[in-house]
Write a protein that holds these residues in place. Structure first.
Motif, PDB file in Angstrom:
ATOM      1  N   GLY A   1     -14.427 -59.506 -11.485  1.00  0.00           N
ATOM      2  CA  GLY A   1     -13.116 -59.365 -12.114  1.00  0.00           C
ATOM      3  C   GLY A   1     -12.097 -58.629 -11.257  1.00  0.00           C
ATOM      4  O   GLY A   1     -10.891 -58.757 -11.490  1.00  0.00           O
ATOM      5  N   GLY A   2     -12.560 -57.846 -10.287  1.00  0.00           N
ATOM      6  CA  GLY A   2     -11.630 -57.124  -9.418  1.00  0.00           C
ATOM      7  C   GLY A   2     -10.731 -56.150 -10.150  1.00  0.00           C
ATOM      8  O   GLY A   2      -9.504 -56.188  -9.964  1.00  0.00           O
TER       9      GLY A   2
ATOM     10  N   GLY B   1     -18.537 -58.054  -4.772  1.00  0.00           N
ATOM     11  CA  GLY B   1     -17.365 -57.678  -5.555  1.00  0.00           C
ATOM     12  C   GLY B   1     -16.058 -58.144  -4.941  1.00  0.00           C
ATOM     13  O   GLY B   1     -15.925 -58.267  -3.711  1.00  0.00           O
ATOM     14  N   VAL B   2     -15.077 -58.378  -5.805  1.00  0.00           N
ATOM     15  CA  VAL B   2     -13.745 -58.761  -5.352  1.00  0.00           C
ATOM     16  C   VAL B   2     -13.027 -57.573  -4.739  1.00  0.00           C
ATOM     17  O   VAL B   2     -12.314 -57.702  -3.736  1.00  0.00           O
ATOM     18  CB  VAL B   2     -12.936 -59.340  -6.535  1.00  0.00           C
ATOM     19  CG1 VAL B   2     -11.476 -59.555  -6.150  1.00  0.00           C
ATOM     20  CG2 VAL B   2     -13.559 -60.643  -7.012  1.00  0.00           C
ATOM     21  N   ASP B   3     -13.199 -56.398  -5.312  1.00  0.00           N
ATOM     22  CA  ASP B   3     -12.547 -55.198  -4.795  1.00  0.00           C
ATOM     23  C   ASP B   3     -13.170 -54.787  -3.464  1.00  0.00           C
ATOM     24  O   ASP B   3     -14.393 -54.857  -3.289  1.00  0.00           O
ATOM     25  CB  ASP B   3     -12.677 -54.042  -5.784  1.00  0.00           C
ATOM     26  CG  ASP B   3     -11.992 -54.332  -7.103  1.00  0.00           C
ATOM     27  OD1 ASP B   3     -10.919 -54.945  -7.076  1.00  0.00           O
ATOM     28  OD2 ASP B   3     -12.542 -53.948  -8.154  1.00  0.00           O
ATOM     29  N   ALA B   4     -12.320 -54.343  -2.548  1.00  0.00           N
ATOM     30  CA  ALA B   4     -12.824 -53.807  -1.287  1.00  0.00           C
ATOM     31  C   ALA B   4     -13.508 -52.475  -1.555  1.00  0.00           C
ATOM     32  O   ALA B   4     -12.879 -51.544  -2.069  1.00  0.00           O
ATOM     33  CB  ALA B   4     -11.680 -53.631  -0.293  1.00  0.00           C
ATOM     34  N   PRO B   5     -14.783 -52.337  -1.242  1.00  0.00           N
ATOM     35  CA  PRO B   5     -15.490 -51.078  -1.528  1.00  0.00           C
ATOM     36  C   PRO B   5     -15.027 -49.970  -0.600  1.00  0.00           C
ATOM     37  O   PRO B   5     -14.450 -50.222   0.462  1.00  0.00           O
ATOM     38  CB  PRO B   5     -16.957 -51.443  -1.274  1.00  0.00           C
ATOM     39  CG  PRO B   5     -16.905 -52.565  -0.301  1.00  0.00           C
ATOM     40  CD  PRO B   5     -15.653 -53.334  -0.605  1.00  0.00           C
ATOM     41  N   PRO B   6     -15.270 -48.705  -0.975  1.00  0.00           N
ATOM     42  CA  PRO B   6     -14.891 -47.595  -0.093  1.00  0.00           C
ATOM     43  C   PRO B   6     -15.543 -47.682   1.278  1.00  0.00           C
ATOM     44  O   PRO B   6     -14.963 -47.247   2.264  1.00  0.00           O
ATOM     45  CB  PRO B   6     -15.373 -46.358  -0.871  1.00  0.00           C
ATOM     46  CG  PRO B   6     -15.419 -46.797  -2.292  1.00  0.00           C
ATOM     47  CD  PRO B   6     -15.819 -48.236  -2.258  1.00  0.00           C
ATOM     48  N   ARG B   7     -16.772 -48.233   1.306  1.00  0.00           N
ATOM     49  CA  ARG B   7     -17.455 -48.415   2.587  1.00  0.00           C
ATOM     50  C   ARG B   7     -17.824 -49.893   2.723  1.00  0.00           C
ATOM     51  O   ARG B   7     -18.926 -50.300   2.401  1.00  0.00           O
ATOM     52  CB  ARG B   7     -18.706 -47.541   2.659  1.00  0.00           C
ATOM     53  CG  ARG B   7     -18.411 -46.067   2.650  1.00  0.00           C
ATOM     54  CD  ARG B   7     -19.628 -45.251   2.976  1.00  0.00           C
ATOM     55  NE  ARG B   7     -20.120 -45.548   4.311  1.00  0.00           N
ATOM     56  CZ  ARG B   7     -20.825 -44.675   5.044  1.00  0.00           C
ATOM     57  NH1 ARG B   7     -21.059 -43.470   4.577  1.00  0.00           N
ATOM     58  NH2 ARG B   7     -21.269 -45.008   6.228  1.00  0.00           N
TER      59      ARG B   7
END
Length: 696
Positions: free
Chosen positions: A463-464, A553-559
């Motif tokens: 879902g981002g 995931g759609v969101d860019a992860p912190p790492r």
């Protein structure tokens, strides 16, 4: 200038009376802090031994009861001050400029550190005092050899106070040392958790429907701490500074409104739970609930007026005067609310004396029939905590999509569908018949585990939500106070977030949860207590979101990790899942066997056979989502390579890609550098000049 930073830096704008108030204790605030402690102390004297006699023959002396009550009052006041101070400093405090995400000592951290220190000391003292009080013994009994161990094991209250003391001490030390907004935001979360242990192991854990009461307390207790503490902090800032700006005042009243709504709603649920089988106003608990509702009703118009006065206002002086007057009035009902809660905690509620079955003791409800397919589909029992989280999560997401649509921006429909379906999976698994029977049947629990740990997170990360929030929320420039968008960005950039999302750490946590939970006594413990069961389910969901957020995931992860690393994580997880499933299937010992044999459901079959079924579910249901992830990951990888290739071709066609020219220039430079020594005479002056070029 209206920011609190500016006000604090320019005390010349204050009146002499206000500057003098910085060094004095506000009498009204001091009276509000002492009132709950005095109220519970007076109640202990008036009640005498009656609350103990109805529970058993053991009655502590008055000194023990009074000491415990006073310590509980001090802990309650300090906890509210700590939660309120952190909530104000993290969510309401108005800062601007480059240091708007830096917490200062005098304006924010000092209150949190000092109140947390007092809270920790009081909670540590309550480990012993409440052990004696709950066991019906005097404090001097703790000096008898062997008695402390017995009293500490008599109830879970001493352990709960020990957990609270450790958390409060951690808050005090960290608030004293740290100055970043992210750290104090984390401390706020810790404080809201630290108020729960003494609550979830006492009255809301006993009797039929205690699952409803526990869920309501898990939400309502932190909300009440913020409500009461924030009123006190607002008074402190009014009389001692730094004076709040318009943004701080608006946010403070919004937080008070949300905390009041959560406290009131959960109070209704707890009242219904504790009074369901008793006559209306037929007990002291019922009358005290009535007093609490009257006090909450008295706060409602004050908070509503504060919201109206601060919304859209531009006259800072007028809003400050109105807020100061409202907070001054609100102090009394807020202090009485805490005092009544402390008194109620010392009076056994009516649900203590309702006949309770074994299932009701552990689950809060009975399981009359066998878990057939029809029962799984239609015999629902709402899991209030996860239902609330799911509704709020889906609602905020849809609101963000609506904001984008109204602004004319597009948002993929598939992401919205995935997010809503993810929360639908959470609701179905926790509130349907599956969730109702999952604690009594191992195979059904394993279905719930797989759904919360794999299927639900897999849909949620598609879902981002972080990307949506960063696009939908308004940005605030350096000259304005930071908002939610800046807070999210700050948390993503925080070093602790990078550590938590380290791929190795996430992988070990994702895989290790299976072995640590089921091959140790933790699973047996989690089945016996509703709060522990909810914590276990939350861990399933959070770990799954972290793992799948990294790999798909759609969101860019912190790492972020490359696609080959993502594929490696998924492939490495598959054998561990398979081995776990086989180990469960072939085990000759029943996992949590003592618990399952004790509840002894009449429709339960062979426990080992059911466990083997659960192991097969873990193996099959665990491998299938991972295979789907691999397919989706390879597809994402191919699409990304295609986009990169198309972008490169487009740049080449347009003549805007100079990568080949740069590469040729680099080769020419290397070639000319290699030729220089051969063309230069030995000892020539140009030779030293070439040395730095070679070193570089």
């Amino acid at each position: 200038m209206t920011t609190e930073t500016a006000v604090a830096a320019a005390p010349a704008g204050e009146t002499p009376q206000r500057r003098a108030a910085r060094g004095r204790i506000d009498p009204l605030l001091a009276a509000a802090a002492l009132l709950p402690v005095a109220a519970v102390a007076v109640a202990v004297v008036l009640l005498g031994s009656a609350p103990y006699r109805v529970l058993g023959p053991n009655v502590p002396d008055l000194g023990t009861s009074l000491t415990t009550a006073v310590l509980q009052g001090i802990a309650g006041v300090a906890a509210a001050a700590c939660a309120g101070g952190l909530a104000y400093g993290v969510l309401a405090r108005q800062r601007a400029g480059e240091r708007r995400l830096v917490v200062d000592w005098f304006g924010d951290a000092r209150l949190a550190a000092v109140s947390a220190g007092v809270w920790a000391v009081a909670a540590a003292a309550l480990v012993a005092a409440d052990a004696a009080d709950a066991g019906g013994q005097s404090l001097s009994r703790l000096l008898v050899p062997g008695a402390p161990g017995y009293l500490f094991s008599y109830s879970y209250v001493p352990t709960a106070w020990l957990v609270t003391a450790l958390l409060a001490a951690a808050i005090a030390v960290t608030a004293f040392l740290a100055r970043t907004w992210q750290t104090h935001a984390a401390l706020l979360g810790v404080a809201l958790v630290a108020v729960l242990p003494p609550v979830v192991v006492t009255q809301v854990l006993v009797g039929p429907n205690h699952d409803f009461g526990s869920d309501a307390a898990i939400v309502g207790t932190p909300a009440a701490a913020v409500l009461l503490g924030l009123i006190g902090v607002a008074r402190l800032r009014t009389v001692a500074g730094p004076l709040p700006g318009l943004v701080s005042l608006r946010r403070t009243w919004v937080l008070l409104g949300l905390a009041w709504a959560a406290t009131t709603a959960t109070e209704v649920v707890i009242a219904l739970f504790e009074l369901w089988s008793s006559p209306f106003l037929g007990s002291a608990t019922a009358w005290l609930f009535l007093v609490r509702f009257v006090l909450l009703a008295a706060l409602a118009p004050l908070i509503a007026q504060g919201l109206r006065a601060s919304r859209g206002a531009t006259d800072l002086a007028a809003v400050r005067r109105t807020s100061a007057r409202l907070v001054r009035i609100a102090l009394l009902p807020a202090a009485l609310l805490l005092g009544v809660a402390l008194i109620m905690a010392r009076i056994p509620p009516p649900q203590y004396f309702v006949p309770t079955s074994v299932n009701q003791t552990y689950f809060g409800y009975d399981l009359e029939s066998a878990p057939t397919l029809a029962v799984m589909l239609f015999d629902w029992r709402p899991n209030l905590l996860f239902l609330l989280v799911s509704v709020v999560g889906a609602g905020l997401y849809v609101a963000g999509v609506v904001v984008l649509r109204r602004r004319g921006d597009a948002w993929p429909v598939g992401r919205t569908v995935a997010w809503v379906l993810g929360w639908t999976v959470v609701v179905l698994t926790t509130s349907s018949g599956l969730g109702r029977y999952s604690s009594a049947v191992f195979s059904l629990h394993m279905i719930l585990h797989m759904a919360l740990n794999m299927l639900g997170p897999l849909l949620l990360v598609l879902g981002g939500p972080i990307t949506l929030a960063l696009r939908a929320l308004p940005a605030h420039g350096r000259s304005a106070a930071a908002g939610v968008r800046e807070w999210i960005a700050a948390m993503l950039a925080w070093r602790v977030t990078h550590v938590l999302f380290n791929p190795l750490f996430v992988f070990i946590r994702f895989i290790g949860a299976y072995y640590v939970l089921y091959f140790t006594p933790i699973f047996d413990f989690a089945l016996r207590y509703h709060w522990a069961h909810q914590l276990m389910n939350a861990e399933f969901l959070v770990v799954g979101v972290m793992f799948y957020g990294l790999v798909i995931g759609v969101d860019a992860p912190p790492r972020p990790i490359p696609h080959i690393g993502k594929l490696g994580m998924v492939l490495a997880a598959m054998p561990f899942h398979a081995f776990f499933g086989v180990a469960v299937m072939t085990s000759k010992d029943v996992i949590a066997g003592d618990f399952y044999r004790y509840i002894s459901e009449p429709w339960a079959g062979n426990l080992l056979a059911d466990q083997a079924t659960g192991g097969g579910i873990a193996w099959g249901a665990g491998e299938l989502p991972l295979v789907i992830v691999i397919v989706a990951l390879v597809t994402q990888w191919a699409r990304q390579d295609g986009r990169v290739a198309a972008r490169t071709d487009r740049h080449l066609d347009q003549g805007t890609d100079d990568s080949f020219e740069a590469y040729n220039a680099m080769l020419a430079k290397l070639q000319s550098r290699d030729r220089e020594p051969a063309s230069a005479a030995p000892g020539a002056a140009a030779a030293p000049a070439a040395a730095p070029e070679r070193d570089a």
